[in-house]
Design a protein around this motif. Structure first.
Motif, PDB file in Angstrom:
ATOM      1  N   VAL A 138       0.812  -1.225   0.000  1.00  0.00           N
ATOM      2  CA  VAL A 138       0.000   0.000   0.000  1.00  0.00           C
ATOM      3  C   VAL A 138       0.836   1.262   0.000  1.00  0.00           C
ATOM      4  CG1 VAL A 138      -1.946  -1.123   1.141  1.00  0.00           C
ATOM      5  CG2 VAL A 138      -0.184   0.016   2.529  1.00  0.00           C
ATOM      6  N   VAL A 139       2.142   1.126   0.216  1.00  0.00           N
ATOM      7  CA  VAL A 139       3.010   2.297   0.384  1.00  0.00           C
ATOM      8  C   VAL A 139       3.664   2.675  -0.934  1.00  0.00           C
ATOM      9  CG1 VAL A 139       5.071   3.188   1.541  1.00  0.00           C
ATOM     10  CG2 VAL A 139       3.462   1.735   2.799  1.00  0.00           C
ATOM     11  N   SER A 140       3.568   3.954  -1.289  1.00  0.00           N
ATOM     12  CA  SER A 140       4.298   4.486  -2.440  1.00  0.00           C
ATOM     13  C   SER A 140       5.395   5.421  -1.938  1.00  0.00           C
ATOM     14  CB  SER A 140       3.355   5.232  -3.388  1.00  0.00           C
ATOM     15  OG  SER A 140       2.733   6.316  -2.723  1.00  0.00           O
ATOM     16  N   VAL A 141       6.471   5.519  -2.719  1.00  0.00           N
ATOM     17  CA  VAL A 141       7.673   6.222  -2.265  1.00  0.00           C
ATOM     18  C   VAL A 141       8.165   7.169  -3.347  1.00  0.00           C
ATOM     19  CG1 VAL A 141      10.095   5.907  -1.620  1.00  0.00           C
ATOM     20  CG2 VAL A 141       8.372   4.378  -0.702  1.00  0.00           C
ATOM     21  N   GLU A 142       8.641   8.329  -2.908  1.00  0.00           N
ATOM     22  CA  GLU A 142       9.218   9.298  -3.840  1.00  0.00           C
ATOM     23  C   GLU A 142      10.430   9.950  -3.183  1.00  0.00           C
ATOM     24  OE1 GLU A 142       7.681  12.973  -6.706  1.00  0.00           O
ATOM     25  OE2 GLU A 142       6.512  12.386  -4.949  1.00  0.00           O
ATOM     26  N   ASP A 143      11.547   9.990  -3.899  1.00  0.00           N
ATOM     27  CA  ASP A 143      12.746  10.678  -3.421  1.00  0.00           C
ATOM     28  C   ASP A 143      12.725  12.115  -3.925  1.00  0.00           C
ATOM     29  OD1 ASP A 143      13.565   8.373  -2.189  1.00  0.00           O
ATOM     30  OD2 ASP A 143      15.155   7.902  -3.620  1.00  0.00           O
ATOM     31  N   LEU A 144      12.864  13.060  -2.993  1.00  0.00           N
ATOM     32  CA  LEU A 144      12.773  14.481  -3.312  1.00  0.00           C
ATOM     33  C   LEU A 144      13.906  15.247  -2.645  1.00  0.00           C
ATOM     34  CD1 LEU A 144       8.923  14.923  -2.695  1.00  0.00           C
ATOM     35  CD2 LEU A 144      10.059  14.751  -4.921  1.00  0.00           C
TER      36      LEU A 144
ATOM     37  N   VAL B 221       9.841  10.301   0.714  1.00  0.00           N
ATOM     38  CA  VAL B 221       8.480  10.516   1.177  1.00  0.00           C
ATOM     39  C   VAL B 221       7.662   9.250   0.937  1.00  0.00           C
ATOM     40  CG1 VAL B 221       6.409  11.939   0.989  1.00  0.00           C
ATOM     41  CG2 VAL B 221       8.678  12.977   0.664  1.00  0.00           C
ATOM     42  N   TYR B 222       7.060   8.745   2.016  1.00  0.00           N
ATOM     43  CA  TYR B 222       6.247   7.532   1.977  1.00  0.00           C
ATOM     44  C   TYR B 222       4.781   7.926   2.178  1.00  0.00           C
ATOM     45  CZ  TYR B 222      10.777   5.418   3.212  1.00  0.00           C
ATOM     46  OH  TYR B 222      12.101   5.041   3.256  1.00  0.00           O
ATOM     47  N   THR B 223       3.915   7.415   1.332  1.00  0.00           N
ATOM     48  CA  THR B 223       2.494   7.700   1.488  1.00  0.00           C
ATOM     49  C   THR B 223       1.666   6.435   1.272  1.00  0.00           C
ATOM     50  OG1 THR B 223       2.385   8.391  -0.835  1.00  0.00           O
ATOM     51  CG2 THR B 223       2.595  10.138   0.813  1.00  0.00           C
ATOM     52  N   ALA B 224       0.520   6.428   1.929  1.00  0.00           N
ATOM     53  CA  ALA B 224      -0.458   5.347   1.765  1.00  0.00           C
ATOM     54  C   ALA B 224      -1.831   5.988   1.872  1.00  0.00           C
ATOM     55  CB  ALA B 224      -0.271   4.261   2.824  1.00  0.00           C
ATOM     56  N   GLY B 225      -2.497   6.175   0.763  1.00  0.00           N
ATOM     57  CA  GLY B 225      -3.790   6.847   0.797  1.00  0.00           C
ATOM     58  C   GLY B 225      -3.631   8.347   0.798  1.00  0.00           C
ATOM     59  N   ASP B 226      -4.459   9.020   1.593  1.00  0.00           N
ATOM     60  CA  ASP B 226      -4.493  10.482   1.632  1.00  0.00           C
ATOM     61  C   ASP B 226      -4.201  10.946   3.059  1.00  0.00           C
ATOM     62  OD1 ASP B 226      -4.812  13.105   0.960  1.00  0.00           O
ATOM     63  OD2 ASP B 226      -7.010  13.054   1.029  1.00  0.00           O
ATOM     64  N   PRO B 227      -2.942  11.011   3.435  1.00  0.00           N
ATOM     65  CA  PRO B 227      -2.601  11.277   4.840  1.00  0.00           C
ATOM     66  C   PRO B 227      -2.905  12.701   5.276  1.00  0.00           C
ATOM     67  CG  PRO B 227      -0.629  11.233   3.490  1.00  0.00           C
ATOM     68  CD  PRO B 227      -1.754  10.821   2.594  1.00  0.00           C
ATOM     69  N   THR B 228      -3.293  12.843   6.526  1.00  0.00           N
ATOM     70  CA  THR B 228      -3.536  14.162   7.111  1.00  0.00           C
ATOM     71  C   THR B 228      -2.449  14.545   8.115  1.00  0.00           C
ATOM     72  OG1 THR B 228      -4.877  13.173   8.864  1.00  0.00           O
ATOM     73  CG2 THR B 228      -6.023  13.907   6.869  1.00  0.00           C
TER      74      THR B 228
ATOM     75  N   GLY C  87      -1.071   5.167   8.594  1.00  0.00           N
ATOM     76  CA  GLY C  87      -1.726   5.928   7.540  1.00  0.00           C
ATOM     77  C   GLY C  87      -1.149   7.312   7.352  1.00  0.00           C
ATOM     78  N   TYR C  88      -0.109   7.643   8.121  1.00  0.00           N
ATOM     79  CA  TYR C  88       0.506   8.969   8.018  1.00  0.00           C
ATOM     80  C   TYR C  88       1.570   8.981   6.921  1.00  0.00           C
ATOM     81  CZ  TYR C  88      -1.445   9.644  12.732  1.00  0.00           C
ATOM     82  OH  TYR C  88      -2.283   9.731  13.816  1.00  0.00           O
TER      83      TYR C  88
END
Length: 308
Positions: A52-58, A67-74, A105-106
């Motif tokens: 479920v985790v997507s990753v982007e190097d910035l 940056v790791y995200t899963a869904g729409d974190p708040t 989920g963060y």
């Protein structure tokens, strides 16, 4: 110290495997050798990221981040890795960050801060501070600081410096951090020869951070050196009982509580410094990682689940 009695068989297996990959005399090697061996060791323990985790190097204003995200974190977790300020990076703790993202989920932003000895104090702190500002500007308020070992020290330093400068920090989760306690007493002496991290190792890592003598009364170097512990965010400290830096977390908790703040200390029996890598093979480490994840999630929601 009777470590044969205190440490269970699963943990000994982890210690042995780590020792085969990252020998006890690593601090006697060149910096390049230390990093090469540490990175190879981290790869051996690394597990796949949850699907479920997507990753982007910035780039966070010049500081590399992942940056790791899963869904729409708040909420956003700003993560600083361990490694004595000398080794480690975005890959060494990649799976830890990915699992925290999946479990809470963060969003997780891992900071690839500059390392010693090429970059002396306060370079690592400056990078962590830059990343905090980048996270706040890009993702808004609602930030939880999280770090292990050297990264815990950096997160605490950021929290101290943030008072009056940043209103976005909801809490901090600090895992087996060294915060500048007295190395001649308490756990530093009791566990001077602990598996995974010795007092001599710690003195090496402390010395390599600075040119000459370590700064005195500098909370950006040693958060326990601060004279004011008021106004800090709710803080959860997690330690391994068989670890020379254990008492620093107890003392840091006490200073925050004495200043009227919220802090909770979880000391894990039978565990050793660096046990996050054992969370898939050692029951005690697995349970502790669950407590860590719960703490991160609770602080992100403004919940304080601890009875003091």
């Amino acid at each position: 110290m009777d470590y044969e009695r205190l440490i269970d068989e699963e943990t000994w297996d982890f210690i042995q495997k780590t020792g085969e990959l990252y020998p006890d005399d690593a601090v006697d090697m060149t910096i390049e050798e230390q990093r090469r061996i540490y990175n190879a060791m981290a790869r051996e323990f690394r597990v796949p990221r949850p699907d479920v985790v997507s990753v982007e190097d910035l780039s966070a204003n010049g500081v590399p981040v992942r940056v790791y995200t899963a869904g729409d974190p708040t909420r956003t977790v700003l993560f600083c890795h361990g490694g004595g300020f000398v080794v480690g990076g975005l890959d060494s703790h990649d799976d830890v960050c990915a699992e925290i993202c999946a479990q809470t989920g963060y969003r997780v932003v891992a900071a690839d801060y500059r390392l010693a000895p090429e970059h002396k104090h306060p370079a690592a702190f400056e990078d962590a501070w830059v990343v905090l500002g980048w996270v706040e500007a890009g993702y808004g308020k609602g930030i939880v600081l999280m770090g292990d070992s050297a990264g815990a020290n950096l997160c605490a330093a950021v929290a101290h410096h943030a008072r009056g400068r940043c209103e976005s920090i909801l809490g901090q989760v600090l895992i087996y951090g060294a915060f500048g306690g007295d190395v001649n007493q308490g756990s530093y002496v009791e566990h001077a020869q602990a598996p995974m991290l010795t007092r001599a190792d710690l003195l090496y890592y402390m010395d390599i951070r600075t040119e000459g003598e370590a700064p005195k009364d500098d909370p950006l170097f040693a958060p326990l050196a601060d004279s004011d512990f008021s106004g800090l965010p709710p803080t959860v400290l997690v330690t391994a009982d068989c670890d020379p830096v254990r008492d620093d977390s107890r003392d840091y908790r006490d200073r925050i509580v004495e200043a009227g703040g919220r802090a909770h200390w979880i000391n894990e029996p039978g565990l050793i410094h660096g046990y996050l890598r054992a969370r898939h093979t050692v029951g005690r480490a697995r349970d502790s990682f669950e407590r860590i994840s719960v703490a991160v999630e609770a602080l992100g929601q403004g919940i304080w689940p601890y009875d003091e």
